[in-house]
Design an enzyme around this catalytic site. Structure first.
Site, PDB file in Angstrom:
ATOM      1  CD  GLU A  89      35.478  42.702  40.165  1.00  0.00           C
ATOM      2  OE1 GLU A  89      35.536  42.982  41.396  1.00  0.00           O
ATOM      3  OE2 GLU A  89      35.523  41.546  39.731  1.00  0.00           O
ATOM      4  CD  GLN A 145      30.411  37.723  43.426  1.00  0.00           C
ATOM      5  OE1 GLN A 145      31.196  37.923  42.520  1.00  0.00           O
ATOM      6  NE2 GLN A 145      30.256  38.564  44.431  1.00  0.00           N
ATOM      7  CD  GLU A 171      39.329  40.545  42.359  1.00  0.00           C
ATOM      8  OE1 GLU A 171      38.977  41.733  42.263  1.00  0.00           O
ATOM      9  OE2 GLU A 171      38.998  39.798  43.301  1.00  0.00           O
ATOM     10  CE1 TYR A 231      34.991  46.751  44.278  1.00  0.00           C
ATOM     11  CE2 TYR A 231      36.880  45.333  43.860  1.00  0.00           C
ATOM     12  CZ  TYR A 231      35.550  45.665  43.625  1.00  0.00           C
ATOM     13  OH  TYR A 231      34.800  44.925  42.756  1.00  0.00           O
ATOM     14  CD1 TRP A 244      31.316  44.416  43.010  1.00  0.00           C
ATOM     15  CD2 TRP A 244      31.626  43.265  41.114  1.00  0.00           C
ATOM     16  NE1 TRP A 244      30.944  43.121  43.248  1.00  0.00           N
ATOM     17  CE2 TRP A 244      31.129  42.396  42.100  1.00  0.00           C
ATOM     18  CE3 TRP A 244      31.897  42.765  39.823  1.00  0.00           C
ATOM     19  CZ2 TRP A 244      30.906  41.041  41.852  1.00  0.00           C
ATOM     20  CZ3 TRP A 244      31.672  41.428  39.587  1.00  0.00           C
ATOM     21  CH2 TRP A 244      31.177  40.577  40.590  1.00  0.00           C
ATOM     22  CD  GLU A 259      31.376  40.823  47.974  1.00  0.00           C
ATOM     23  OE1 GLU A 259      32.613  40.694  48.044  1.00  0.00           O
ATOM     24  OE2 GLU A 259      30.760  41.007  46.896  1.00  0.00           O
ATOM     25  CD1 TRP A 260      33.104  37.387  46.525  1.00  0.00           C
ATOM     26  CD2 TRP A 260      32.795  35.206  46.082  1.00  0.00           C
ATOM     27  NE1 TRP A 260      33.054  37.236  45.145  1.00  0.00           N
ATOM     28  CE2 TRP A 260      32.872  35.921  44.844  1.00  0.00           C
ATOM     29  CE3 TRP A 260      32.594  33.828  46.044  1.00  0.00           C
ATOM     30  CZ2 TRP A 260      32.758  35.281  43.611  1.00  0.00           C
ATOM     31  CZ3 TRP A 260      32.492  33.185  44.816  1.00  0.00           C
ATOM     32  CH2 TRP A 260      32.571  33.919  43.629  1.00  0.00           C
ATOM     33  CG  HIS A 286      34.617  35.900  39.135  1.00  0.00           C
ATOM     34  ND1 HIS A 286      34.528  37.159  38.560  1.00  0.00           N
ATOM     35  CD2 HIS A 286      34.675  36.123  40.464  1.00  0.00           C
ATOM     36  CE1 HIS A 286      34.515  38.083  39.512  1.00  0.00           C
ATOM     37  NE2 HIS A 286      34.596  37.471  40.687  1.00  0.00           N
TER      38      HIS A 286
END
Length: 455
Positions: free
Chosen positions: A363, A34, A179, A307, A409, A416-417, A134
């Site tokens: 995160e 990222q 994750e 989140y 985070w 962002e992916w 990651h």
């Protein structure tokens, strides 16, 4: 950004909160793909995310990680930025394709980059929490089946062995995976992430091989760097029933089974939850004798990424459907802000798993539509989000959960992916054209808060 009441912007934390003391670890986090850029520099191999970015329609605006935040070039400047914030620790990941050749041998230039980075962080007094995986699987392993191929678990263990030997003594704590739910479900179940496959049976098998790789890597980490704690990072999800019906309550339960118990039961109970296969019939992975014992090897800590909360209703057939409830506070990602769900999940994990290890919130943060105006970035929504989630962590600690740290985070706005560069999670704004870094108001408030902590 000091408020008039001297609170440094964190107004929800009680004066006697353990989070206000220096013994509670406070950090910031990033991930290699990222922020690093330099996607073909110094022998770095292609990853599944390089391939995914070049697949039309997969990443918003056709964005790629080729440049990102140019951290591979600007790392020394970024380390000084981290240290000047006053945080205790920095969570980062190693890019597998940057440090290992196709034949399993080391890539010296890639390893040297991380050695310089870690050494500089140590010189500046910043602890390092290093994640091995990651999401950036080398493409040549995906070409042989990726995480659907059991052999990838063993290649991951080889990678963990190499990196932990090379970086031993430079790392405060290791995490094997970030994750695995996202890698398995988003990557192999619904195709939202690389490598873009879409089969729930693939998802359960990929998750099993990811966790198997985690368990296989632990002995190498212990042997090569025995002073550094070893753990894994799991994202967790919270659900609320959309309607007060037994069916919707069961739907919320199934949501949390799929997001949480799928991973935590395997790690801490050495089994997969039966209700997962009530939700997804006939998706049981191939599990060989001894696999669950390997997956369930003891860990020194558990990283938790949280989140948002979702609302769900029953689909009428032993499943759930997420529904959007209007009128709720939401982030730029359209995620509901619900700090108390973090407290509820943490206390629930403590009750469900007697062998729950110490926890770090690895995160937590939010995306906002941030803009530089007159040299400043005003992001009160982010500061409020962090403030209230830290207060939720404080409540969980008071209820007996062993939470030892919290990582924001993210340090920097970044790739962002599947959303590309359209979402900004950083407490530091990045101008992607000039690569200028600007501390947002949230970063200034966090810096003031950290400077005011008590011993």
């Amino acid at each position: 950004m000091q408020r008039s009441d001297g609170s440094s912007g964190l107004v929800h934390l009680r004066p006697d909160s353990p989070v206000r003391r220096k013994g509670f670890l406070m950090g910031v986090a990033t991930a290699a793909f990222q922020i690093e850029g330099a996607s073909d520099a110094d022998g770095r191999l292609p990853s599944i995310w390089d391939t995914f970015c070049r697949t039309p329609g997969k990443v918003l605006n056709g964005d790629t990680g080729d440049v990102a935040c140019r951290h591979y070039e600007k790392w020394a400047e970024d380390v000084d930025l981290i240290a000047d914030l006053g945080v205790d620790a920095y969570r980062l990941s190693i890019a597998w394709p940057r440090v290992m050749q196709r034949d399993g041998s080391r890539n010296e230039k890639g390893l040297d980059f991380y050695k310089r980075l870690l050494d500089r962080l140590r010189e500046r007094g910043v602890q390092t929490y290093v994640t091995l995986y990651h999401w950036d699987l080398p493409q040549h392993l995906e070409d042989r089946g990726g995480w659907l191929n059991r052999e990838t678990s063993y290649r991951f263990a080889d990678y963990a062995d190499l990196v932990s030997r090379e970086l031993a003594g430079r790392v405060t704590a290791w995490a094997t995976l970030n994750e695995p739910w996202c890698s398995a479900y988003l990557g192999y179940g619904n195709g939202h992430h690389a490598p873009g496959r879409t089969d729930r049976r693939y998802a359960t098998q990929a998750l099993h091989h990811l966790l198997l790789g985690h368990g296989l890597a632990l002995p190498a980490l212990q042997a090569n760097d025995p002073q550094a704690p070893r753990g894994i990072v799991a994202n967790v999800g919270a659900a609320a029933p959309a309607r007060p019906t037994p069916e919707d309550h069961d739907a919320a339960h199934l949501y949390e089974v799929q997001h949480n118990a799928w991973i935590l039961d395997a790690l801490l109970r050495q089994r997969y939850p039966d209700d997962l296969f009530r939700l997804w019939p006939r998706t049981e992975p191939l599990v060989l004798p001894g696999d669950m014992e390997v997956i369930g090897r003891p860990i020194d800590y558990l990283g938790i990424n949280y989140y948002y909360r979702s609302h769900v209703r029953s689909d009428g057939a032993n499943g759930f459907v997420e529904v959007r409830v209007d009128g709720l506070e939401r982030t730029q990602m359209d995620w509901e802000v619900h700090p108390d769900s973090l407290r509820r999940l943490l206390t629930g994990f403590r009750q469900a798993y007697p062998n729950l290890p110490p926890i770090y919130i690895t995160e937590n943060g939010c995306a906002c539509d941030d803009r530089v105006e007159d040299g400043r970035v005003h992001d009160p929504e982010r500061l409020s989000y962090i403030d209230r989630h830290l207060a939720a962590v404080d409540e969980a600690i008071r209820e007996g959960v062993d939470v030892r740290g919290y990582f924001i985070w993210s340090l920097l706005d970044n790739f962002e992916w599947a959303f590309g560069y359209s979402r900004r999670f950083g407490i530091v704004h990045v101008d992607y054209q000039t690569q200028a870094r600007t501390l947002k108001d949230s970063a200034l408030a966090i810096r003031d808060f950290l400077a005011s902590r008590q011993p």
